[in-house]
Scaffold this active site. Sequence first.
Site, PDB file in Angstrom:
ATOM      1  N   GLY A   1      35.821 -19.626  39.523  1.00  0.00           N
ATOM      2  CA  GLY A   1      36.238 -20.738  38.659  1.00  0.00           C
ATOM      3  C   GLY A   1      36.723 -20.358  36.668  1.00  0.00           C
TER       4      GLY A   1
ATOM      5  N   TYR B   1      33.408 -14.724  31.328  1.00  0.00           N
ATOM      6  CA  TYR B   1      32.122 -13.718  32.522  1.00  0.00           C
ATOM      7  C   TYR B   1      31.639 -12.555  30.932  1.00  0.00           C
ATOM      8  CZ  TYR B   1      31.778 -17.943  35.366  1.00  0.00           C
ATOM      9  OH  TYR B   1      31.423 -19.176  36.271  1.00  0.00           O
TER      10      TYR B   1
ATOM     11  N   HIS C   1      29.821 -18.683  30.258  1.00  0.00           N
ATOM     12  CA  HIS C   1      29.249 -18.444  30.772  1.00  0.00           C
ATOM     13  C   HIS C   1      28.005 -18.070  30.997  1.00  0.00           C
ATOM     14  CE1 HIS C   1      31.707 -22.046  32.013  1.00  0.00           C
ATOM     15  NE2 HIS C   1      32.787 -20.344  32.357  1.00  0.00           N
TER      16      HIS C   1
HETATM   17  P1  FAD Z   1      40.199 -22.154  46.974  1.00  0.00           P
HETATM   18  O1  FAD Z   1      40.435 -23.664  46.513  1.00  0.00           O
HETATM   19  O2  FAD Z   1      40.185 -21.907  49.043  1.00  0.00           O
HETATM   20  O3  FAD Z   1      41.665 -21.436  46.218  1.00  0.00           O
HETATM   21  C1  FAD Z   1      41.577 -21.185  45.107  1.00  0.00           C
HETATM   22  C2  FAD Z   1      43.038 -21.098  44.858  1.00  0.00           C
HETATM   23  O4  FAD Z   1      43.730 -19.874  45.246  1.00  0.00           O
HETATM   24  C3  FAD Z   1      44.071 -22.378  45.400  1.00  0.00           C
HETATM   25  O5  FAD Z   1      45.002 -22.637  44.268  1.00  0.00           O
HETATM   26  C4  FAD Z   1      45.060 -21.106  46.669  1.00  0.00           C
HETATM   27  O6  FAD Z   1      45.978 -21.866  46.636  1.00  0.00           O
HETATM   28  C5  FAD Z   1      44.701 -20.076  45.820  1.00  0.00           C
HETATM   29  N1  FAD Z   1      44.921 -19.126  46.501  1.00  0.00           N
HETATM   30  C6  FAD Z   1      45.509 -18.192  46.379  1.00  0.00           C
HETATM   31  N2  FAD Z   1      46.104 -17.399  47.922  1.00  0.00           N
HETATM   32  C7  FAD Z   1      45.959 -17.657  48.927  1.00  0.00           C
HETATM   33  C8  FAD Z   1      45.452 -17.384  49.467  1.00  0.00           C
HETATM   34  N3  FAD Z   1      46.099 -16.303  50.578  1.00  0.00           N
HETATM   35  N4  FAD Z   1      44.273 -18.251  50.526  1.00  0.00           N
HETATM   36  C9  FAD Z   1      44.369 -19.474  50.210  1.00  0.00           C
HETATM   37  N5  FAD Z   1      44.192 -19.777  48.910  1.00  0.00           N
HETATM   38  C10 FAD Z   1      45.001 -19.418  47.760  1.00  0.00           C
HETATM   39  N6  FAD Z   1      32.652 -21.578  38.965  1.00  0.00           N
HETATM   40  C11 FAD Z   1      32.201 -21.464  37.929  1.00  0.00           C
HETATM   41  O7  FAD Z   1      33.279 -20.066  37.566  1.00  0.00           O
HETATM   42  N7  FAD Z   1      31.066 -21.762  37.797  1.00  0.00           N
HETATM   43  C12 FAD Z   1      30.410 -21.861  38.601  1.00  0.00           C
HETATM   44  O8  FAD Z   1      29.076 -22.235  38.502  1.00  0.00           O
HETATM   45  C13 FAD Z   1      31.053 -23.248  39.348  1.00  0.00           C
HETATM   46  N8  FAD Z   1      29.851 -23.902  40.356  1.00  0.00           N
HETATM   47  C14 FAD Z   1      31.047 -24.653  40.651  1.00  0.00           C
HETATM   48  C15 FAD Z   1      30.193 -24.732  41.410  1.00  0.00           C
HETATM   49  C16 FAD Z   1      30.473 -26.255  42.669  1.00  0.00           C
HETATM   50  C17 FAD Z   1      29.986 -26.454  44.276  1.00  0.00           C
HETATM   51  C18 FAD Z   1      31.807 -25.781  43.084  1.00  0.00           C
HETATM   52  C19 FAD Z   1      32.860 -26.547  44.469  1.00  0.00           C
HETATM   53  C20 FAD Z   1      33.006 -25.136  42.708  1.00  0.00           C
HETATM   54  C21 FAD Z   1      32.434 -24.017  41.962  1.00  0.00           C
HETATM   55  N9  FAD Z   1      33.263 -23.097  40.935  1.00  0.00           N
HETATM   56  C22 FAD Z   1      32.179 -22.871  39.935  1.00  0.00           C
HETATM   57  C23 FAD Z   1      34.314 -23.023  40.865  1.00  0.00           C
HETATM   58  C24 FAD Z   1      34.186 -22.171  42.448  1.00  0.00           C
HETATM   59  O9  FAD Z   1      33.474 -20.850  41.613  1.00  0.00           O
HETATM   60  C25 FAD Z   1      35.572 -22.024  42.818  1.00  0.00           C
HETATM   61  O10 FAD Z   1      36.599 -23.148  43.950  1.00  0.00           O
HETATM   62  C26 FAD Z   1      35.812 -20.554  44.017  1.00  0.00           C
HETATM   63  O11 FAD Z   1      35.189 -19.607  43.530  1.00  0.00           O
HETATM   64  C27 FAD Z   1      36.539 -20.385  44.689  1.00  0.00           C
HETATM   65  O12 FAD Z   1      37.154 -20.013  45.490  1.00  0.00           O
HETATM   66  P2  FAD Z   1      37.699 -20.627  47.469  1.00  0.00           P
HETATM   67  O13 FAD Z   1      37.448 -19.523  48.509  1.00  0.00           O
HETATM   68  O14 FAD Z   1      36.729 -21.786  47.807  1.00  0.00           O
HETATM   69  O15 FAD Z   1      38.626 -21.034  46.145  1.00  0.00           O
END
Ligand code: FAD
Length: 263
Positions: free
Chosen positions: A155, A161, A167
């Site tokens: 995120g 990073y 981070h």
């Molecule tokens: P999604 O939520 O599926 O999508 C992210 C974005 O991409 C959305 O806006 C979506 O619309 C868009 N998108 C663009 N193109 C596409 C496509 N083709 N298909 C699908 N979606 C698309 N982050 C950190 O940096 N450090 C941390 O320590 C950290 N800890 C976390 C802990 C938890 C428990 C959680 C839930 C999140 C944490 N995060 C952290 C954030 C996390 O790393 C991100 O939410 C994650 O990497 C995003 O990937 P995703 O596949 O879940 O994205």
Amino acid sequence: MIGAVNVLWVLAHPEPRSLNGFLATEGQRALRAEGHEVEVSDLWAMGWNPVVDAAGYAHDPAQRFQVAAAAKLAHESGALSADVRAEQEKIDRADAIVVQFPLWWFGMPAVLKGWFDRVWLQGYAYGLRGPDGEWIGYGDGFLAGKRALVVVTAGGPAWSYGERGIHGAVGELLFPLQHGTLFYAGAEVLPPVVISGADRFTAEEGERAAAELRERLRAMPTAEPIPYRTQNGGDYGDDLVLRPDVAPGSTGLGAHLARRPGA
Ligand code: FAD
């Protein structure tokens, strides 16, 4: 690793329609288009059990459960649970392993940690000796000759990073996985694909990330691995501490790199 090879793709994300799901589909498609075989361990889809327990090692509940020893015994006697054996067979068949996950609390999701905990057990992934009876690890092991690539979404934005980002540098955050696990097991670990700022991605940014991933996968057979120092290559003493004349004054995780990556 040249020509068509077998790739094991280990994915940890609960939602196939996520950004990670999209990247996994695109990456696997790109590998197959290059003629590679791809096997997938989609841990959530498989309902992977990440919890180490005595039953999985057919351990006698009347005896004290010593995890590493029980796992080794089960491995050697063929008593491992079928799900663990199936993952080991996939690893054995693979020439390269891709490990993909969203960064959750600066590490991998628990289901993926539990894949390593249960599958990479003593007698299979560690506690191994070389032909001369020496303990092997860090540059030699059951993944010797295989390549490994970590694909991670985060995120936080790219600059957070960086070397001075709040981070921590991403190479240091991934050190336990890339160095302590994959390189320890003998794999040639390629620089990771890090997709940062992912939470706010537009569709175009998602496409750009997929294009970067495809490019990195195309380069996987020939890319320069991260130059970690090998355990038995002469940089460390028998105590596994860097010899005083190696990188004098250098401490911390960076001391275990023979040079800066890409230098
Ligand atoms: P999604 O939520 O599926 O999508 C992210 C974005 O991409 C959305 O806006 C979506 O619309 C868009 N998108 C663009 N193109 C596409 C496509 N083709 N298909 C699908 N979606 C698309 N982050 C950190 O940096 N450090 C941390 O320590 C950290 N800890 C976390 C802990 C938890 C428990 C959680 C839930 C999140 C944490 N995060 C952290 C954030 C996390 O790393 C991100 O939410 C994650 O990497 C995003 O990937 P995703 O596949 O879940 O994205």
